[in-house]
Design an enzyme around this catalytic site. Sequence first.
Site, short mmCIF file in Angstrom:
data_model
loop_
_atom_site.label_atom_id
_atom_site.label_comp_id
_atom_site.label_asym_id
_atom_site.label_seq_id
_atom_site.Cartn_x
_atom_site.Cartn_y
_atom_site.Cartn_z
N THR A 74 -44.42 2.62 34.77
CA THR A 74 -45.49 2.93 35.73
C THR A 74 -46.16 1.65 36.20
O THR A 74 -46.42 1.48 37.40
CB THR A 74 -46.50 3.91 35.11
OG1 THR A 74 -45.78 5.09 34.71
CG2 THR A 74 -47.59 4.30 36.09
N ASN A 84 -34.41 11.57 35.93
CA ASN A 84 -34.91 11.94 34.61
C ASN A 84 -34.75 13.43 34.30
O ASN A 84 -34.69 13.82 33.15
CB ASN A 84 -36.38 11.55 34.45
CG ASN A 84 -37.22 12.00 35.62
OD1 ASN A 84 -36.90 11.72 36.77
ND2 ASN A 84 -38.31 12.70 35.35
N CYS A 142 -43.65 15.64 32.36
CA CYS A 142 -44.96 15.50 32.99
C CYS A 142 -45.45 16.81 33.57
O CYS A 142 -46.63 17.06 33.64
CB CYS A 142 -44.91 14.47 34.11
SG CYS A 142 -44.41 12.89 33.51
#
Length: 726
Positions: free
Chosen positions: A71, A159, A334
């Site tokens: 990130t 991902n 997430c």
Amino acid sequence: MEIYLDANATTPVLAEARTAALAAMAEDYGNPSSVHGTGLKARALMDAVRAQARRAIGAADGQVLFVSGATEGIQTAVLSAMTALRERSASGAGAAATVLYGATEHKAVPEAIRHWNHLLRLGLQVLEIPVDHRGRHDLDWLRAHAPGAGLVCTMAVNNETGVISDLPGIAQALRGSRAFWMVDGVQALGKLDLRLHELAVDYATFSGHKLYAPKGIGLLYVRQGAPVTPLLAGGGQEDALRSGTENMPGIAALGAVLSALASGQVFQPAHTLVHYRERLAQALRDAFPDIVFNAPADVSVPTTLNFSVPGLSSRLLLDLFDAAEIRVSGGSACSAAKAQPSHVLEAMGLPAWQAAAAVRLSFGPATPASVIEAACERIRACGESVRANCLGASPAGDGPVPRLTRFVADAACSYVVADPAGGRCVVVDPRPDLNETLAQWIRCRGLELAAVLATHARTEVASAAAALRAALAPAWSATEALGWPVGVESIALGDQCLSRLPLPGLPREAAAYVLRDERQRCWAFVGDMAPAATSDRGARAERDAAAAALQALQALHASVGGGGALLLPADDPDERFASTLADGFGPALAQPSAAADAGEAVDPVALSPSAVVVLLETRSDLVLVDVREPYEQRLGQTLEIGGGARRWAVPLSGLVEALPDLLALPAQTPVLVFCRSGNRSARAAAALRRLGRQRAYSVSGGLALWPAAASAVQRPSQPALPTQAA
Ligand code: PLP
């Protein structure tokens, strides 16, 4: 033993990496900026790891910076490119119009683009690069849009699906464009042969924790000559491109992982990983014969399997796998907390149900074969549990048939009353979006549909009822309005009896039904009359409706012979499950809590591990209630402590049936509800409290924290609960 198959979310730290991190904290703890011997040793270690990183990502030249993770790397890359674009534009060297990013990119990328585009006031148009049904970028689209682009962001491996991007193809499509190119390499590290210097990539980012290093360490590659604007200014570390004392334990650990990767000793070779994938895919097919895999294996890394099973939601599958102690995730980690369809699968054009029901199973390249074999065995056990409990498309289940089951979709409730011995059932208030589940549930248990009743004349209920009848019993005898069979006083369902309530206060298009069993337990399906607490306390219409409902309820009170009936609503937005006539109906009629008004301490519902241990050890009258569904209970762990405590298996879907017995327990008997994560149990315990059982508790954090939580508890000398009776 837990089997962790969520490596794309994070991985455990490799033993060698732990050792290296500990050494960097205990022995070689120097600051690499110090010029004395201790500092020099740290610098040497850091330089060595940087060199290893260069080899691992194929970066012969350019910068390799240590950052906190991908990130941060993404922020720095986007900020750097956008700052350069601004300068380019200000100097009259040409303004870019767009920023392009892959439609299946991790959220970190589009969010960073929007953030910096806004902060730098660039006003660039941000466009998604479409992907095809295989999840690969549309290169023609990219080629067409490349000339106006200032920055292009594409991931190397997805991902969620494991799909490998065609990086050489993207490089080709970008040829001649002045756009900066950032590659999110997070899921590719250690899985693909990365040769960044061959590709004209300007920036590439990596996170250590996706490949057995700890969280908090990552890499940012910057091509020779590509601009860098530091995100962090300060002491001038990393050639002043990323200030802040370096995370030496993280760097040392990453170094150990990269050494293991280079040695070829610790990570499995590609053909073994492909074999693992085949074993797992076969076990999944055996467990769920109609499974669909959501990404093509030939363009995916072998360590990720993304799948959906018709009729099984991702929530259900996650609960099922978790009960079998296999850790997987729904979509990406997430978004795991929100049950939203995966944007990746949506971008690939998969049908909505597939994108919403997706589960991701991912393993790390250091996984031993024994773990894969154990996982396959447990996956097959999950399949058996699904079949036994009539889930998905199972043809016939062998589990017990519950007598009263509640189904919920978007707070709307349907009920099935069944006679297991006689093989018949009645559905109350079917709903279009529950019909398939209801039909499967009834069919798989071999039940005959005796009636489909409605408590109100809503169109969606009427159409659902008609569809259910057509699906399960095409030859249907005549019914009155709202589905009651013509000429019948009551419907006998084994030991239970269902009758219509004559309620003068009810409008003609509404009905209520009473269910009694052989023990004189009593439930009433009261449709819209049941309390629906809303915040709009003053609404006149609501007060009027509540008053009308009260009139009907008083009649109900009389007809069920007192206040003993549990009222089951047609809609349950506040998850009350049931209410009683003593409840005080709806906000207009609700009485404020005397305890809350008097400012008394409120006994908490969700208990901490230490309070749970005290309860388990001190209350021999304790009742432990497992509200997980039967398909989880069949596979799962239970609370391993609690000695002689009574244990009741009461799935949340069957809570309404068990409520009379739970409420009939002596007032001082504590009831401790548990489930997997603590959510469902907290809802059930709160409902019990509302219904008057003050000593209802839930296990905070659920079974996920046990038994570790129990062993960590320091025994308090005083009981943590206000116990009035031991
Ligand atoms: N990019 C991809 C493809 C990822 O999978 C992740 C993490 O899931 C990230 C970026 C963000 O990584 P981190 O949270 O380690 O910074």
